[in-house]
Design an enzyme around this catalytic site. Structure first.
Site, PDB file in Angstrom:
ATOM      1  N   ASP A 156     -12.663  58.287  30.107  1.00  9.83           N
ATOM      2  CA  ASP A 156     -13.712  58.248  31.133  1.00  9.83           C
ATOM      3  C   ASP A 156     -15.083  58.512  30.496  1.00  9.83           C
ATOM      4  O   ASP A 156     -16.113  58.487  31.170  1.00  9.83           O
ATOM      5  CB  ASP A 156     -13.416  59.221  32.289  1.00  9.83           C
ATOM      6  CG  ASP A 156     -13.223  60.647  31.831  1.00  9.83           C
ATOM      7  OD1 ASP A 156     -13.340  60.927  30.628  1.00  9.83           O
ATOM      8  OD2 ASP A 156     -12.948  61.499  32.708  1.00  9.83           O
ATOM      9  N   SER A 157     -15.093  58.700  29.150  1.00 13.72           N
ATOM     10  CA  SER A 157     -16.354  58.718  28.424  1.00 13.72           C
ATOM     11  C   SER A 157     -17.048  57.362  28.542  1.00 13.72           C
ATOM     12  O   SER A 157     -18.224  57.226  28.183  1.00 13.72           O
ATOM     13  CB  SER A 157     -16.120  59.063  26.945  1.00 13.72           C
ATOM     14  OG  SER A 157     -15.072  58.288  26.408  1.00 13.72           O
TER      15      SER A 157
ATOM     16  N   ASP B 292      -7.642  57.303  31.120  1.00 10.62           N
ATOM     17  CA  ASP B 292      -8.021  58.515  31.849  1.00 10.62           C
ATOM     18  C   ASP B 292      -7.971  58.288  33.350  1.00 10.62           C
ATOM     19  O   ASP B 292      -8.522  57.295  33.854  1.00 10.62           O
ATOM     20  CB  ASP B 292      -9.471  58.897  31.495  1.00 10.62           C
ATOM     21  CG  ASP B 292      -9.551  60.002  30.463  1.00 10.62           C
ATOM     22  OD1 ASP B 292      -8.640  60.850  30.418  1.00 10.62           O
ATOM     23  OD2 ASP B 292     -10.542  60.016  29.704  1.00 10.62           O
TER      24      ASP B 292
ATOM     25  N   LYS C 201      -3.963  59.794  31.255  1.00  6.78           N
ATOM     26  CA  LYS C 201      -4.341  61.135  30.774  1.00  6.78           C
ATOM     27  C   LYS C 201      -4.975  61.892  31.933  1.00  6.78           C
ATOM     28  O   LYS C 201      -5.722  61.316  32.728  1.00  6.78           O
ATOM     29  CB  LYS C 201      -5.309  61.047  29.592  1.00  6.78           C
ATOM     30  CG  LYS C 201      -5.835  62.418  29.137  1.00  6.78           C
ATOM     31  CD  LYS C 201      -6.458  62.386  27.745  1.00  6.78           C
ATOM     32  CE  LYS C 201      -7.892  61.946  27.703  1.00  6.78           C
ATOM     33  NZ  LYS C 201      -8.830  62.764  28.495  1.00  6.78           N
TER      34      LYS C 201
ATOM     35  N   GLU D 178      -6.841  65.824  32.982  1.00  5.00           N
ATOM     36  CA  GLU D 178      -7.421  67.072  32.488  1.00  5.00           C
ATOM     37  C   GLU D 178      -6.891  68.248  33.310  1.00  5.00           C
ATOM     38  O   GLU D 178      -6.942  68.219  34.544  1.00  5.00           O
ATOM     39  CB  GLU D 178      -8.959  67.022  32.603  1.00  5.00           C
ATOM     40  CG  GLU D 178      -9.578  65.961  31.700  1.00  5.00           C
ATOM     41  CD  GLU D 178     -11.103  65.969  31.734  1.00  5.00           C
ATOM     42  OE1 GLU D 178     -11.706  66.854  32.367  1.00  5.00           O
ATOM     43  OE2 GLU D 178     -11.695  65.064  31.112  1.00  5.00           O
TER      44      GLU D 178
ATOM     45  N   GLU E 275      -9.468  69.736  23.174  1.00  2.00           N
ATOM     46  CA  GLU E 275     -10.879  69.415  22.921  1.00  2.00           C
ATOM     47  C   GLU E 275     -11.710  70.664  22.701  1.00  2.00           C
ATOM     48  O   GLU E 275     -11.715  71.584  23.531  1.00  2.00           O
ATOM     49  CB  GLU E 275     -11.448  68.578  24.088  1.00  2.00           C
ATOM     50  CG  GLU E 275     -12.918  68.209  23.859  1.00  2.00           C
ATOM     51  CD  GLU E 275     -13.441  67.100  24.756  1.00  2.00           C
ATOM     52  OE1 GLU E 275     -12.651  66.495  25.501  1.00  2.00           O
ATOM     53  OE2 GLU E 275     -14.665  66.842  24.694  1.00  2.00           O
TER      54      GLU E 275
HETATM   55  O1  KIV Z   1     -12.943  60.377  27.747  1.00  2.00           O
HETATM   56  C1  KIV Z   1     -12.760  60.594  26.536  1.00  2.00           C
HETATM   57  O2  KIV Z   1     -13.297  59.900  25.659  1.00  2.00           O
HETATM   58  C2  KIV Z   1     -11.906  61.707  26.172  1.00  2.00           C
HETATM   59  C3  KIV Z   1     -11.849  62.083  24.719  1.00  2.00           C
HETATM   60  C4  KIV Z   1     -13.082  62.792  24.323  1.00  2.00           C
HETATM   61  C5  KIV Z   1     -10.634  62.872  24.404  1.00  2.00           C
HETATM   62  O3  KIV Z   1     -11.300  62.307  26.996  1.00  2.00           O
END
Ligand code: KIV
Length: 274
Positions: A54-55, A93, A123, A125, A192
């Protein structure tokens, strides 16, 4: 190039393969990816895991945090990545707000990602606090990668992106959460921005692979954000980041040359026309 040709013969990566890599002590290489062309390059180079993070909210859409990206947008990025990948495992994510509310909503979000993008896993969190959602998604046969330590979707709770779990209480909770994620059936966990010593302890204590970002060397694999490691994004330079290229300057250089060639009527020349 020789290296690249060799990777074509490597077996398809599954969650099972990652588990075997941990057992063999072979490190897992993971990078983020958000589009078809980059995913194709990553896969060709032999990356083990592509994280559709989600980056994307930051590096693709220009938001200050990961919070605004939607489930539809994540599915768009994930399906673009899937079209470029033959070998790597693709993890997506679950975006902020698509799984924290209730486990039924979490399952619907995960199912949409899997059905509409064809990705291999999701993924999420958090630890025990999202246990119902994790259980429900895993029960549907969807592999889950956990994410502990600095969890950017909670930035408004943390208030800052500094290193997490330096204090004993937070470190103990993180260790418990890692064990919880393993017992729940997650296939791995991202750690992280936590102290290297803590990441090493967690990696020793669980059988599933740990993937670090700013978590030191004693983890089972590493992940970086593609734009950061390629040096496209010059503003972000935390201590843990290793830049493998200075694409910012390379790209600007190409743009400057193009602008010059157009303005001076050098482009196109006699061979670049019909
Ligand atoms: O969204 C992302 O890029 C991440 C990584 C930093 C692990 O969760």
């Amino acid at each position: 190039m020789t290296e690249i040709h060799k990777t074509k013969e490597l077996p398809k990566i599954t969650t099972h393969v990652l588990q075997e890599m941990k057992l063999r002590g072979e490190k897992i290489a993971m990078l983020t990816g958000y589009d078809y062309s980059m995913a194709k390059l990553l896969d060709e180079a032999g990356i083990d895991v592509i994280l559709v993070g989600d980056s994307a909210s930051n590096v693709m859409a220009g938001h200050a945090t990961t919070l605004p990206i939607t489930l539809d947008q994540m599915i768009y990025h994930a399906s673009s990545v899937m079209r470029g990948v033959k070998r790597a495992l693709v993890v997506v994510d679950l975006p902020f707000g698509s799984y924290q509310g209730n486990s039924k909503e979490a399952l619907n979000s995960a199912v949409r990602i899997m059905k509409e993008s064809g990705a291999n896993a999701v993924k999420m969190e958090g630890g025990k606090e999202i246990s119902e959602s994790i259980d429900r998604i895993l029960s549907a046969g969807i592999p889950v990668l956990g994410h502990l330590g600095l969890t950017p979707q909670s930035i408004n709770k943390f208030g800052t992106y500094v290193v997490r779990a330096r204090e004993t209480k937070e470190a103990e909770k993180l260790k418990e959460d890692a064990l919880f994620l393993e017992r729940a059936g997650c296939f791995g966990v991202v750690l992280e921005k936590i102290p290297a010593k803590l990441a090493a302890e967690v990696t020793e204590s669980i059988k599933i692979p740990t993937i670090g970002i700013g978590a030191g060397p004693h983890v089972d694999g590493q992940v970086l954000v593609l734009h950061d490691m390629l040096g496209i994004n010059q503003e972000f330079s935390p201590r843990f980041l290793r830049r493998y290229h200075n694409l910012h300057d390379e790209i600007i250089g190409s743009f400057l040359s193009y602008i010059h060639d157009v303005k001076s009527a050098d482009f196109p020349n006699s061979k670049e026309q019909y």
